[in-house]
Design an enzyme around this catalytic site. Structure first.
Site, mmCIF file in Angstrom:
data_model
loop_
_atom_site.group_PDB
_atom_site.id
_atom_site.type_symbol
_atom_site.label_atom_id
_atom_site.label_comp_id
_atom_site.label_asym_id
_atom_site.label_seq_id
_atom_site.Cartn_x
_atom_site.Cartn_y
_atom_site.Cartn_z
ATOM 1 N N GLY A 19 0.784 -1.248 0.000
ATOM 2 C CA GLY A 19 0.000 0.000 0.000
ATOM 3 C C GLY A 19 0.810 1.290 0.000
ATOM 4 N N ASN A 21 1.690 3.046 -2.569
ATOM 5 C CA ASN A 21 1.037 3.991 -3.497
ATOM 6 C C ASN A 21 -0.223 4.581 -2.867
ATOM 7 O OD1 ASN A 21 2.291 4.288 -6.276
ATOM 8 N ND2 ASN A 21 2.471 2.085 -5.923
ATOM 9 N N MET A 94 -4.109 -7.143 -6.640
ATOM 10 C CA MET A 94 -3.640 -8.345 -7.321
ATOM 11 C C MET A 94 -4.748 -9.208 -7.950
ATOM 12 S SD MET A 94 -0.490 -7.896 -7.086
ATOM 13 C CE MET A 94 0.290 -9.433 -7.586
ATOM 14 N N LEU A 97 -10.140 -7.641 -12.368
ATOM 15 C CA LEU A 97 -11.578 -7.367 -12.343
ATOM 16 C C LEU A 97 -12.222 -7.869 -13.640
ATOM 17 C CD1 LEU A 97 -11.375 -3.749 -10.876
ATOM 18 C CD2 LEU A 97 -12.205 -5.806 -9.684
ATOM 19 N N ASN A 111 -5.192 2.184 -13.241
ATOM 20 C CA ASN A 111 -4.233 1.258 -12.630
ATOM 21 C C ASN A 111 -2.827 1.804 -12.804
ATOM 22 O OD1 ASN A 111 -3.207 -1.201 -11.491
ATOM 23 N ND2 ASN A 111 -2.732 -1.923 -13.566
ATOM 24 N N HIS A 113 1.065 0.489 -13.215
ATOM 25 C CA HIS A 113 1.821 -0.742 -13.512
ATOM 26 C C HIS A 113 3.311 -0.395 -13.614
ATOM 27 C CE1 HIS A 113 2.523 -4.771 -15.021
ATOM 28 N NE2 HIS A 113 3.330 -4.219 -15.911
ATOM 29 N N ASP A 149 -3.510 -5.024 -18.213
ATOM 30 C CA ASP A 149 -2.523 -3.956 -18.406
ATOM 31 C C ASP A 149 -2.535 -3.383 -19.834
ATOM 32 O OD1 ASP A 149 -1.680 -4.386 -15.767
ATOM 33 O OD2 ASP A 149 -0.237 -5.901 -16.381
ATOM 34 N N GLU A 178 6.763 6.146 -8.737
ATOM 35 C CA GLU A 178 5.305 5.971 -8.778
ATOM 36 C C GLU A 178 4.597 6.896 -7.794
ATOM 37 O OE1 GLU A 178 4.820 1.664 -8.217
ATOM 38 O OE2 GLU A 178 4.388 1.548 -10.367
HETATM 39 C C1 GRF Z 1 3.467 -1.003 -7.568
HETATM 40 O O1 GRF Z 1 4.755 -1.125 -8.110
HETATM 41 C C2 GRF Z 1 2.425 -0.919 -8.650
HETATM 42 O O2 GRF Z 1 2.886 -0.357 -9.836
HETATM 43 C C3 GRF Z 1 2.074 -2.357 -8.905
HETATM 44 O O3 GRF Z 1 2.167 -2.986 -7.653
HETATM 45 C C4 GRF Z 1 3.042 -2.254 -6.810
HETATM 46 C C5 GRF Z 1 2.249 -1.922 -5.584
HETATM 47 O O4 GRF Z 1 3.032 -1.397 -4.557
HETATM 48 N N1 GRF Z 1 0.797 -2.495 -9.533
HETATM 49 P P1 GRF Z 1 2.342 -0.797 -3.281
HETATM 50 O O5 GRF Z 1 1.406 -1.864 -2.706
HETATM 51 O O6 GRF Z 1 1.570 0.411 -3.685
HETATM 52 O O7 GRF Z 1 3.456 -0.478 -2.325
#
Ligand code: GRF
Length: 193
Positions: A19, A21, A94, A97, A111, A113, A149, A178
């Site tokens: 989490g 992000n 993960m 959908l 999303n 990625h 994706d 990110e």
């Molecule tokens: C990130 O690198 C995102 O791009 C990918 O999964 C990772 C999630 O990291 N989809 P976090 O759970 O936000 O730390």
């Protein structure tokens, strides 16, 4: 999707793990000029570390284990309608959908990625990128479509891979990137509507 009308866009963030992000989006959300508001965090994993970030900021959480995808999605959709969610942001979510969910939700789903899409869709991106001795990698924020994706790209940022990078160091660099990219992409997307 309704256009921006001075009102912050009700947003749900979907997670499954760490989490980081989500945490960076919550931090951004606390700023006055944020044009979206995270009102719900959905986790497919009851033990996701990211849930702590939501709780800490008093954001409502909803856990759905996806043991029965159809039932889980139906329940999530109901939540989305009850909370009047107008945007879903997947952040390390993960589960894939279903087409039906995307269609029934009607509003956009974004999303993030960790690769320069369309290259390296799917899992184990950093591992594959290092193995292939790529010179660059990065991250992409895109609209979720029924293909993994593959939806329209909103924003992408690139970094150079050094010869000393390995899977772990690359992951760390990209995560950092990110955390600055996702909210910018959301903003860009919402303003374009
Ligand atoms: C990130 O690198 C995102 O791009 C990918 O999964 C990772 C999630 O990291 N989809 P976090 O759970 O936000 O730390």
């Amino acid at each position: 999707m309704e256009k921006l009308s001075g009102k912050k866009i009700n947003t749900a963030v979907f997670i499954s793990g760490r989490g980081s992000n989500l945490n960076s989006l919550i931090k951004h959300n606390k700023k006055k000029n944020s044009i979206f508001s995270i009102i719900l965090v959905v986790s497919s994993n009851p033990n996701a570390k990211g849930i702590i970030y939501a709780k800490r900021s008093k954001i409502k959480t909803y856990i759905s284990d996806f043991k029965n995808k159809n039932i889980s999605e139906k329940k999530i959709l109901k939540k989305m309608f009850n909370y009047e969610v107008k945007l879903i942001c997947l952040a390390g979510f993960m589960k894939v959908l279903s087409k039906n969910f995307i269609k029934k939700f009607k509003n956009p789903i974004l999303n993030i990625h960790p690769s320069l899409l369309p290259k390296y869709k799917g899992l184990n991106t950093h591992k594959r990128i290092i193995k292939n001795k790529e010179k660059y990698s990065g991250s992409t924020v895109h609209i979720v479509s029924s293909k993994l994706d593959s939806g329209k790209i909103i924003l992408q940022q690139r970094i150079k891979i050094s010869k000393f990078d390995n899977e772990k160091t690359l992951e760390k660099k990209i995560l950092k990137l990110e955390h600055g990219l996702y909210f910018k992409a959301i903003k860009k997307f919402l303003i374009s509507l």
